[in-house]
Structures are given as C-alpha cells and as structure tokens.
Design a protein around this motif. Sequence first.
Motif, PDB file in Angstrom:
ATOM      1  N   ARG A   1      23.222  -3.307  -2.412  1.00 52.15           N
ATOM      2  CA  ARG A   1      22.000  -3.842  -1.805  1.00 52.15           C
ATOM      3  C   ARG A   1      20.780  -2.988  -2.106  1.00 52.15           C
ATOM      4  O   ARG A   1      19.740  -3.150  -1.484  1.00 52.15           O
ATOM      5  CB  ARG A   1      22.185  -3.981  -0.288  1.00 52.15           C
ATOM      6  N   ARG A   2      20.879  -2.095  -3.070  1.00 55.13           N
ATOM      7  CA  ARG A   2      19.724  -1.272  -3.405  1.00 55.13           C
ATOM      8  C   ARG A   2      19.651  -1.038  -4.908  1.00 55.13           C
ATOM      9  O   ARG A   2      20.650  -1.111  -5.621  1.00 55.13           O
ATOM     10  CB  ARG A   2      19.780   0.070  -2.680  1.00 55.13           C
ATOM     11  N   GLY A   3      18.428  -0.756  -5.352  1.00 50.43           N
ATOM     12  CA  GLY A   3      18.229  -0.281  -6.704  1.00 50.43           C
ATOM     13  C   GLY A   3      18.096   1.231  -6.643  1.00 50.43           C
ATOM     14  O   GLY A   3      18.797   1.893  -5.876  1.00 50.43           O
ATOM     15  N   CYS A   4      17.170   1.788  -7.426  1.00 48.67           N
ATOM     16  CA  CYS A   4      17.055   3.244  -7.426  1.00 48.67           C
ATOM     17  C   CYS A   4      15.910   3.742  -6.552  1.00 48.67           C
ATOM     18  O   CYS A   4      15.623   4.938  -6.530  1.00 48.67           O
ATOM     19  CB  CYS A   4      16.932   3.786  -8.847  1.00 48.67           C
ATOM     20  N   GLN A   5      15.281   2.847  -5.813  1.00 42.82           N
ATOM     21  CA  GLN A   5      14.212   3.263  -4.904  1.00 42.82           C
ATOM     22  C   GLN A   5      14.770   3.508  -3.511  1.00 42.82           C
ATOM     23  O   GLN A   5      15.491   2.668  -2.968  1.00 42.82           O
ATOM     24  CB  GLN A   5      13.132   2.190  -4.846  1.00 42.82           C
ATOM     25  N   VAL A   6      14.409   4.645  -2.936  1.00 41.27           N
ATOM     26  CA  VAL A   6      14.745   4.971  -1.556  1.00 41.27           C
ATOM     27  C   VAL A   6      13.439   5.085  -0.789  1.00 41.27           C
ATOM     28  O   VAL A   6      12.587   5.917  -1.130  1.00 41.27           O
ATOM     29  CB  VAL A   6      15.547   6.281  -1.464  1.00 41.27           C
ATOM     30  N   SER A   7      13.270   4.262   0.243  1.00 43.45           N
ATOM     31  CA  SER A   7      12.021   4.225   0.990  1.00 43.45           C
ATOM     32  C   SER A   7      12.190   4.869   2.357  1.00 43.45           C
ATOM     33  O   SER A   7      13.224   4.712   3.006  1.00 43.45           O
ATOM     34  CB  SER A   7      11.542   2.773   1.167  1.00 43.45           C
ATOM     35  N   LEU A   8      11.143   5.567   2.762  1.00 43.51           N
ATOM     36  CA  LEU A   8      11.114   6.223   4.063  1.00 43.51           C
ATOM     37  C   LEU A   8      10.006   5.603   4.915  1.00 43.51           C
ATOM     38  O   LEU A   8       8.948   5.229   4.394  1.00 43.51           O
ATOM     39  CB  LEU A   8      10.819   7.716   3.909  1.00 43.51           C
ATOM     40  N   ARG A   9      10.247   5.525   6.208  1.00 42.12           N
ATOM     41  CA  ARG A   9       9.191   5.104   7.130  1.00 42.12           C
ATOM     42  C   ARG A   9       8.721   6.321   7.916  1.00 42.12           C
ATOM     43  O   ARG A   9       9.514   6.963   8.605  1.00 42.12           O
ATOM     44  CB  ARG A   9       9.684   4.008   8.066  1.00 42.12           C
ATOM     45  N   VAL A  10       7.446   6.641   7.756  1.00 45.46           N
ATOM     46  CA  VAL A  10       6.854   7.815   8.402  1.00 45.46           C
ATOM     47  C   VAL A  10       5.498   7.410   8.984  1.00 45.46           C
ATOM     48  O   VAL A  10       4.906   6.421   8.552  1.00 45.46           O
ATOM     49  CB  VAL A  10       6.676   8.976   7.403  1.00 45.46           C
ATOM     50  N   PRO A  11       4.978   8.161   9.947  1.00 45.11           N
ATOM     51  CA  PRO A  11       3.714   7.755  10.577  1.00 45.11           C
ATOM     52  C   PRO A  11       2.515   7.743   9.628  1.00 45.11           C
ATOM     53  O   PRO A  11       1.662   6.870   9.719  1.00 45.11           O
ATOM     54  CB  PRO A  11       3.532   8.801  11.694  1.00 45.11           C
ATOM     55  N   ASP A  12       2.443   8.708   8.718  1.00 50.42           N
ATOM     56  CA  ASP A  12       1.283   8.837   7.827  1.00 50.42           C
ATOM     57  C   ASP A  12       1.780   8.920   6.386  1.00 50.42           C
ATOM     58  O   ASP A  12       1.968  10.013   5.840  1.00 50.42           O
ATOM     59  CB  ASP A  12       0.481  10.082   8.205  1.00 50.42           C
ATOM     60  N   ALA A  13       1.998   7.752   5.768  1.00 47.84           N
ATOM     61  CA  ALA A  13       2.584   7.723   4.432  1.00 47.84           C
ATOM     62  C   ALA A  13       1.674   8.396   3.411  1.00 47.84           C
ATOM     63  O   ALA A  13       2.132   9.184   2.579  1.00 47.84           O
ATOM     64  CB  ALA A  13       2.868   6.278   4.023  1.00 47.84           C
ATOM     65  N   ALA A  14       0.387   8.088   3.434  1.00 43.57           N
ATOM     66  CA  ALA A  14      -0.538   8.672   2.459  1.00 43.57           C
ATOM     67  C   ALA A  14      -0.617  10.197   2.622  1.00 43.57           C
ATOM     68  O   ALA A  14      -0.668  10.934   1.628  1.00 43.57           O
ATOM     69  CB  ALA A  14      -1.924   8.053   2.608  1.00 43.57           C
ATOM     70  N   GLY A  15      -0.613  10.655   3.851  1.00 47.60           N
ATOM     71  CA  GLY A  15      -0.666  12.089   4.086  1.00 47.60           C
ATOM     72  C   GLY A  15       0.567  12.803   3.568  1.00 47.60           C
ATOM     73  O   GLY A  15       0.477  13.895   2.996  1.00 47.60           O
ATOM     74  N   LEU A  16       1.733  12.166   3.741  1.00 51.44           N
ATOM     75  CA  LEU A  16       2.964  12.788   3.272  1.00 51.44           C
ATOM     76  C   LEU A  16       3.016  12.841   1.748  1.00 51.44           C
ATOM     77  O   LEU A  16       3.378  13.878   1.175  1.00 51.44           O
ATOM     78  CB  LEU A  16       4.180  12.040   3.815  1.00 51.44           C
ATOM     79  N   THR A  17       2.650  11.759   1.063  1.00 49.01           N
ATOM     80  CA  THR A  17       2.705  11.787  -0.406  1.00 49.01           C
ATOM     81  C   THR A  17       1.743  12.824  -0.971  1.00 49.01           C
ATOM     82  O   THR A  17       2.034  13.480  -1.966  1.00 49.01           O
ATOM     83  CB  THR A  17       2.405  10.405  -1.013  1.00 49.01           C
ATOM     84  N   LYS A  18       0.591  12.987  -0.330  1.00 49.45           N
ATOM     85  CA  LYS A  18      -0.359  14.007  -0.783  1.00 49.45           C
ATOM     86  C   LYS A  18       0.223  15.404  -0.594  1.00 49.45           C
ATOM     87  O   LYS A  18       0.138  16.260  -1.485  1.00 49.45           O
ATOM     88  CB  LYS A  18      -1.666  13.867  -0.011  1.00 49.45           C
ATOM     89  N   ALA A  19       0.849  15.634   0.559  1.00 47.67           N
ATOM     90  CA  ALA A  19       1.454  16.946   0.822  1.00 47.67           C
ATOM     91  C   ALA A  19       2.600  17.226  -0.139  1.00 47.67           C
ATOM     92  O   ALA A  19       2.772  18.355  -0.616  1.00 47.67           O
ATOM     93  CB  ALA A  19       1.941  17.013   2.271  1.00 47.67           C
TER      94      ALA A  19
END
Length: 405
Positions: A342-360
Amino acid sequence: MLAEQDARRRDREDPGHRDLFHIPPAEGGRYPEAAYLAGNSLGLQPKATRADVLAELDAWATRGVAGHLDGEHPWLPYHEELREPAARLVGALPTETVVMNSLTVNLHLLMVSFYRPRGDRTRIVVEEGLFPSDSYAVRSQARFHGLDPDQTVIQTVDVRETLAAYGDRTALVLLGGVDYRTGELRDIPGITALGQEVGAVVGWDLAHATGNVPLRLHDWGVDFAAWCSYKYLNSGPGAVAGAFVHERHASSPAGLPRFEGWWSTDPVTRFRMEPVARPPATADAWQVSNPPILAMAPVRTSLSIFDKVGMVALRERSLRLTGYLMDLLDPRLVVTPREPGRRGCQVSLRVPDAAGLTKALRYGHGVVADEREPDIVRLAPVPLYSTYHDCWRVAEAVAAEVGRA
C-alpha cells in the motif's frame, strides 16, 4: 554510533546506483553530501544527462536541419526511441505509449477523447484533496462541456462507496495512482475494474507512480493514463511527460474525438502535406506537435537507466529502504501505510509546522525533504540513489527537531 554503523553496513550489503547521479552538497550538518529525500518532487540528475544533451546541441551546430534525418539519434523519429522503454516502465504495449508534452497537457488531450458526458452520465470522480493542477483540469473540462464543476466533479474518500451511489451518473474516474500527500499506493487494477463495471471510463494520473512502483497498465485494462518525468524518472525540471492509451482505444483512434496536429498523422504520409490527418493506430495519434529534442534527451538517458536496473529490483530495494526508515521514525508521526503493498517509496509525516521542519532539516542537518502545507512533510528514499545512511540521518534529524519543538 551503533545505529549509524548499522546503516553503513546495510549500504555495503545493499547498494543502490548512487554513482550514476550527481548528489547535491549539504547546506547544513556534518556530512558533505545532502541526504536527498525529495525525489518525489524533483529527481536528481544522472551523470550521463549532460553529455546526452550536449550531443544534441552538437548535432544542431554541425548538421543544422539535416539533423532531422542524420546522426546517431535523428530528430524526426526521436520520440520512437523512447516508446519501448517507456512502455516497459508502465507495463504497456509500445503501441499504447507515447512520450509527449507535460502531464496536465496530456490529461487534457486524453480527456478530450475520454470524458464524453451524455444525459445524466456527466460526473467526474476524483480523490478528495486531489493535486490542484488535476482539480483545475477536471473542473475546466466540466465547464468546457457547459456543466457546473461544483455539481459535476465529485471528490471521494471511498471510491467504492461513491461509485455505488453515483455509478450510473459517472462518466469518468480520474485518480492519482499514488497519493501525493500520504504516499499511499491505490488499488489501480481493482478500482479500474470497478469503475468500468458501472460504465465509466477510468484514467490515472501516475505522476507519483511511474518509476516508483511496478505498473501493468495493459493487463489491468486501464483506459488511459498520464505521468510526468521529472520526479522518479529524473529527467529534469519540466521534463517531457508520457501518456498511455489502451490498445482497444489506440487501435481505432479515428473513432474517438481528438485534437490533432503535425505529429498526429501517419509518419509515412506526413510529408505529403495533405490537409486531412491520417492517425496511426497507436497512441501516437494523440500527439500534436513535433517533439522537443533538447528536452527529450534527458528522458532517453533516464529510461536507459530504468531498463538497465529494472523495476522489480528497484521495488524490492525501495521496500527495504522505506521499511528501515519507518522503523526508525516515531510511528505517531507517520501517515503512510505500513503495509508494503500500500505504499511506494514516499514516507509522509504529519507535524504541526511542516514548512518549519523542512527548513530546519535542510539548513540544520543537510537533509532535503519537502512539505505540503499545512502539516505534511514528505520523505522519499529513492532506491536508485538513496542510502540507508540517508534514512538514518533523516530519522535522527526529525527526532532532534520534533523533540525540540
């Protein structure tokens, strides 16, 4: 240190093909190369791409117009070189496959043929929260036919329930093969069969599926599909896309409404300059313009890599990488299904501040991911070039940043 040593060991025992690609430098952290897990957004550049593009520039410089017919890769039949490897990649017959245009352009050209509202059968069934470009496309198609898109386009969470309720009013089912937010792989053969059972045409946006998971479009009976080439196919930003039309439709294109142009006609008669097109009995009939050679060269490079490595081997390594990554991550953050099928190679996370986390992650740890606002961070360990050490770095960085928040 033991966990990092284990990741290094896994890379020695289960190497990918990282040596074939340019790896960007890290913009933070203590490692020189980035842990690049954004191939679901833009794949990395194969090292062979530059030479293949320069070869076409050299052909243009030295041959001029003669390059259409002369040289190692003549331009006139250039797209034909891509047909068979693209067909192998999506599980299609060569006659069902064509590399052309961009993804949304191809969806529009295909919907001209396959979205034919009649009477009460007008609805277009799409997934809830579908990719905006697809939403714009289907809504504009509804308006083009004089219909109200708010009434015509049905967003669904459960396709089976929706078709049970609206099957006799559904003209088209158009879904993403892999959910671009969660990375969930949809049941393409099952949904295709179900949609066709209620009398609908079933098409697929395979932007996140092609080059990511094995596909068998011909055997599954899919009516049509389209995909891009800049994500998992590593063909560069805005790369030329692909399209599939099942044999039962492609073998009689004259019977379907289509937009036509210079490349829609039989190449044998193309230069007779006749005013009426003679469409070939293949997916080539859906082409409109002559192919952009400088943009197609990277696609040819990429397809040769997939032919060499093979989707079966890539899928097996992909499942090992994603399984390893998911074991390292906090399961409370992961929204991607754990079941391998039921998945490909993408693993997704749910976090409060997605943009802030990717920048960090990028500037603090040298980890390249991407986000979909407001709360989804996407991590894609691509089996061609990602490593177990990349996955370990990602998990360590996420733990550090989420724990700090």
